[in-house]
Design an enzyme around this catalytic site. Structure first.
Site, mmCIF file in Angstrom:
data_model
loop_
_atom_site.group_PDB
_atom_site.id
_atom_site.type_symbol
_atom_site.label_atom_id
_atom_site.label_comp_id
_atom_site.label_asym_id
_atom_site.label_seq_id
_atom_site.Cartn_x
_atom_site.Cartn_y
_atom_site.Cartn_z
ATOM 1 N N GLU A 81 51.547 95.173 44.804
ATOM 2 C CA GLU A 81 51.029 96.243 45.700
ATOM 3 C C GLU A 81 50.408 95.808 47.175
ATOM 4 O O GLU A 81 49.768 94.845 47.149
ATOM 5 C CB GLU A 81 49.924 96.848 44.893
ATOM 6 C CG GLU A 81 49.343 98.038 45.522
ATOM 7 C CD GLU A 81 48.508 98.853 44.605
ATOM 8 O OE1 GLU A 81 48.380 98.515 43.317
ATOM 9 O OE2 GLU A 81 47.455 99.475 45.280
ATOM 10 N N LYS A 268 40.715 100.710 37.750
ATOM 11 C CA LYS A 268 42.241 100.200 38.115
ATOM 12 C C LYS A 268 42.019 99.501 39.738
ATOM 13 O O LYS A 268 42.748 98.375 39.694
ATOM 14 C CB LYS A 268 43.162 101.464 38.227
ATOM 15 C CG LYS A 268 44.555 100.995 38.476
ATOM 16 C CD LYS A 268 45.067 100.943 39.829
ATOM 17 C CE LYS A 268 46.358 100.536 40.036
ATOM 18 N NZ LYS A 268 46.657 100.157 41.391
ATOM 19 N N ASP A 284 46.774 85.389 30.418
ATOM 20 C CA ASP A 284 47.168 86.444 29.816
ATOM 21 C C ASP A 284 46.777 87.800 30.286
ATOM 22 O O ASP A 284 45.796 88.027 29.832
ATOM 23 C CB ASP A 284 47.129 86.341 28.167
ATOM 24 C CG ASP A 284 47.825 87.305 27.452
ATOM 25 O OD1 ASP A 284 47.910 88.521 28.122
ATOM 26 O OD2 ASP A 284 48.111 87.139 26.391
ATOM 27 N N HIS A 382 46.452 101.698 53.680
ATOM 28 C CA HIS A 382 47.856 101.113 52.925
ATOM 29 C C HIS A 382 49.087 101.497 53.745
ATOM 30 O O HIS A 382 50.072 101.003 53.391
ATOM 31 C CB HIS A 382 47.557 102.591 51.836
ATOM 32 C CG HIS A 382 47.102 101.876 50.584
ATOM 33 N ND1 HIS A 382 48.047 101.323 49.493
ATOM 34 C CD2 HIS A 382 45.685 101.624 50.071
ATOM 35 C CE1 HIS A 382 47.156 100.999 48.553
ATOM 36 N NE2 HIS A 382 45.759 101.058 48.792
HETATM 37 P P1 NDP Z 1 47.295 76.977 23.171
HETATM 38 O O1 NDP Z 1 47.940 77.372 22.074
HETATM 39 O O2 NDP Z 1 48.167 76.540 24.414
HETATM 40 O O3 NDP Z 1 46.146 76.198 22.945
HETATM 41 C C1 NDP Z 1 45.330 75.384 23.743
HETATM 42 C C2 NDP Z 1 45.472 74.119 23.682
HETATM 43 O O4 NDP Z 1 45.057 73.397 24.747
HETATM 44 C C3 NDP Z 1 44.764 73.552 22.443
HETATM 45 O O5 NDP Z 1 45.481 73.516 21.025
HETATM 46 C C4 NDP Z 1 44.242 72.013 22.787
HETATM 47 O O6 NDP Z 1 45.021 71.238 22.167
HETATM 48 C C5 NDP Z 1 44.611 71.864 24.533
HETATM 49 N N1 NDP Z 1 43.433 71.653 25.047
HETATM 50 C C6 NDP Z 1 43.336 70.729 26.012
HETATM 51 N N2 NDP Z 1 42.149 70.401 26.507
HETATM 52 C C7 NDP Z 1 41.265 71.504 25.973
HETATM 53 C C8 NDP Z 1 40.014 71.793 26.145
HETATM 54 N N3 NDP Z 1 39.276 71.171 26.937
HETATM 55 N N4 NDP Z 1 39.510 72.922 25.585
HETATM 56 C C9 NDP Z 1 40.388 73.673 24.740
HETATM 57 N N5 NDP Z 1 41.765 73.268 24.300
HETATM 58 C C10 NDP Z 1 42.122 72.153 25.081
HETATM 59 O O7 NDP Z 1 46.786 78.310 23.883
HETATM 60 P P2 NDP Z 1 45.420 79.266 23.527
HETATM 61 O O8 NDP Z 1 45.117 78.997 21.778
HETATM 62 O O9 NDP Z 1 44.486 79.293 24.346
HETATM 63 O O10 NDP Z 1 46.256 80.657 23.375
HETATM 64 C C11 NDP Z 1 46.612 81.347 24.549
HETATM 65 C C12 NDP Z 1 47.934 81.986 24.301
HETATM 66 O O11 NDP Z 1 48.126 82.796 23.414
HETATM 67 C C13 NDP Z 1 48.333 82.780 25.597
HETATM 68 O O12 NDP Z 1 49.637 82.409 25.980
HETATM 69 C C14 NDP Z 1 48.389 84.110 25.024
HETATM 70 O O13 NDP Z 1 49.503 84.937 25.764
HETATM 71 C C15 NDP Z 1 48.791 83.754 23.645
HETATM 72 N N6 NDP Z 1 48.408 85.048 22.742
HETATM 73 C C16 NDP Z 1 47.698 85.950 22.994
HETATM 74 C C17 NDP Z 1 47.414 86.726 21.907
HETATM 75 C C18 NDP Z 1 46.508 87.910 22.084
HETATM 76 O O14 NDP Z 1 45.954 87.908 23.307
HETATM 77 N N7 NDP Z 1 46.258 88.866 21.206
HETATM 78 C C19 NDP Z 1 47.875 86.835 20.493
HETATM 79 C C20 NDP Z 1 48.853 85.525 20.557
HETATM 80 C C21 NDP Z 1 49.153 84.550 21.353
HETATM 81 P P3 NDP Z 1 44.618 70.329 21.073
HETATM 82 O O15 NDP Z 1 45.356 71.060 19.878
HETATM 83 O O16 NDP Z 1 45.127 68.989 21.467
HETATM 84 O O17 NDP Z 1 43.098 70.153 20.931
#
Ligand code: NDP
Length: 428
Positions: A81, A268, A284, A382
């Site tokens: 936009e 918005k 996200d 705009h």
């Molecule tokens: P991930 O599954 O990528 O998990 C984050 C990973 O980052 C952790 O598992 C961890 O790995 C690693 N990590 C490294 N450093 C850190 C730190 N300092 N603190 C925390 N974690 C760290 O992502 P999220 O669990 O955040 O999930 C986000 C995703 O899920 C987005 O893509 C979203 O679109 C999607 N999603 C959203 C939904 C919703 O909003 N309703 C539903 C389902 C999915 P380690 O295991 O090594 O600790």
């Protein structure tokens, strides 16, 4: 950051802007080589989503002048936009002259839900859950030990009864809320794994049947607030005095507080800025938008997310609060090259710092939109970029875009037909 290199940033061409950011010590010369490599490769994109065909691109721009908690930021915004980036930068400039944004970021606690139904005895179920709270939290943490090793994990548990609603023909539910510290991650996958790890145990403790286990995007335990205070002499606009702009802006805020039709548009406008930074940062934006609009209804009526008031000394005070469960790691943040570029441009060190910048962008965006609305109206601002878009739609390219756009702005009917006619004149 050496800001002098960023003067008249909007007047520079693309290459000059990149050079200015390097000269200002915001980017390095490596980034100059990298901008062409910000595109997703087919291989990466194919691994991000299913049935990948092509990449849908959006422009990524930089909003300037952000002074947040005493630190200066150049903020990446991915948006289609026109005028949003200009408005954010203009709002931030005035607010920086007034001392900048002050933010408050709550602890980052995310909420997961396990919904249970057909509970034989709600009182017994609740008592069992409370009694076994420690064991439930341990099971949740055992399901995702790496977040616990990093210092986070499940911290608390709450039980909610949702009564049957005969009118809507809905049964009663018992919903267990798991509170989780996901540290630097947004945490959806972390929480969902934990919830699935405790669901069978919750069924056992309650005698009920689980309907689903999923995080809640209504992230009321992960709130970000920004405040700014602007003296009236920075508010003068055209024939309006600073006091008049302040008072009209406060009335605009009051209208958005009481009228949902206005509140949705008001919010918005806030989300124009917030979504663009969230998207640029690789987070996200659907999750953030859903949570923000739900939070706008937390009083029972959909209202404005921001409030503008008069300070005791006559200044204008603006405040914005919303849930901002963004991550600095996880999801596509670490793999999308443009999200990594955004991280370098913003120079944020933590998810909390990213929240502080994003909530400030929302407030700057809101300030600019309301100021324009209660003075000259938003169309004037705009129209410049709208004219360029129309010129391109009419088939103009190169220098002809500017020529058609300039003449379009002077014309009585700024539409595609006029743009086509003007282009025809220029080309013949
Ligand atoms: P991930 O599954 O990528 O998990 C984050 C990973 O980052 C952790 O598992 C961890 O790995 C690693 N990590 C490294 N450093 C850190 C730190 N300092 N603190 C925390 N974690 C760290 O992502 P999220 O669990 O955040 O999930 C986000 C995703 O899920 C987005 O893509 C979203 O679109 C999607 N999603 C959203 C939904 C919703 O909003 N309703 C539903 C389902 C999915 P380690 O295991 O090594 O600790």
């Amino acid at each position: 950051m050496d800001k002098t290199h960023l003067d008249k940033f909007y007047k520079k061409n693309h290459a000059e802007r990149m050079k200015a950011l390097i000269a200002a010590d915001i980017l390095t010369s490596d980034d100059l080589l990298l901008t062409d490599a910000l595109h997703l490769t087919d291989e990466l994109a194919d691994n991000m989503i299913e049935n990948h065909l092509a990449n849908y691109e959006l422009p990524l721009g930089a909003a300037l002048n952000f002074l947040v908690d005493g630190k200066e930021y150049v903020v990446p915004m991915a948006i289609e936009e026109p005028s949003v980036i200009a408005a954010a930068s203009a709002g931030a400039k005035i607010i920086a002259q007034a001392g900048g944004f002050k933010t408050t970021i709550s602890d980052r606690t995310m909420i997961g839900q396990v919904a249970l139904k057909d509970i034989p005895d709600l009182t017994v179920a609740k008592s069992n859950l409370v009694q076994h709270k420690k064991a439930i939290l341990k099971k949740a943490n055992d399901a995702h030990p790496s977040i616990v090793a990093r210092g986070g994990g499940a911290t608390d548990l709450f039980v909610r009864f949702i009564e049957a609603d005969n009118e809507a023909a809905t049964p009663e539910f018992l919903v267990v809320h798991l509170h989780v510290s996901t540290l630097e991650a947004m945490g959806a996958n972390i929480i969902n794994t934990m919830l699935e790890g405790i669901t069978a145990y919750l069924e056992e403790l309650t005698g009920g049947t689980a309907l689903m286990s999923i995080l809640s995007n209504y992230a009321t335990e992960c709130l970000a607030s920004a405040v700014c205070q602007i003296p009236v002499d920075l508010l003068k606009k055209n024939d309006y005095t600073g006091e008049e702009v302040r008072d009209r802006l406060i009335e605009a805020s009051q209208l958005a507080y009481v009228d949902p039709y206005r509140a949705v548009t008001h919010n918005k406008g806030i989300m124009n800025g917030i979504d663009a930074v969230v998207l640029a940062s690789g987070n996200d934006w659907r999750a953030i938008s859903a949570g923000a609009h739900a939070y706008a209804s937390h009083s029972g009526q959909y209202r404005s997310l921001s409030v503008w008031k008069k300070a005791d000394n006559g200044d204008l005070i603006g405040q914005l609060t919303l849930p901002l469960p963004v991550g600095s790691v996880g999801g596509s943040i670490s793999i999308h090259p443009a999200a990594q570029f955004s991280k370098r441009l913003m120079g944020y060190q933590s998810a909390k710092e990213l929240e502080a910048v994003i909530v400030s962008v929302g407030l700057a965006q809101n300030f600019s939109a309301l100021k324009a609305l209660v003075t000259e109206g938003i169309q004037k601002g705009h129209m410049g970029l709208q004219a360029r878009s129309l010129a391109i739609s009419a088939g103009a390219s190169g220098n002809a875009i500017e020529k058609v756009a300039e003449q379009l702005k002077q014309s009585k009917n700024m539409n595609l037909a006029t743009a086509k006619a003007l282009l025809q004149e220029i080309l013949t």
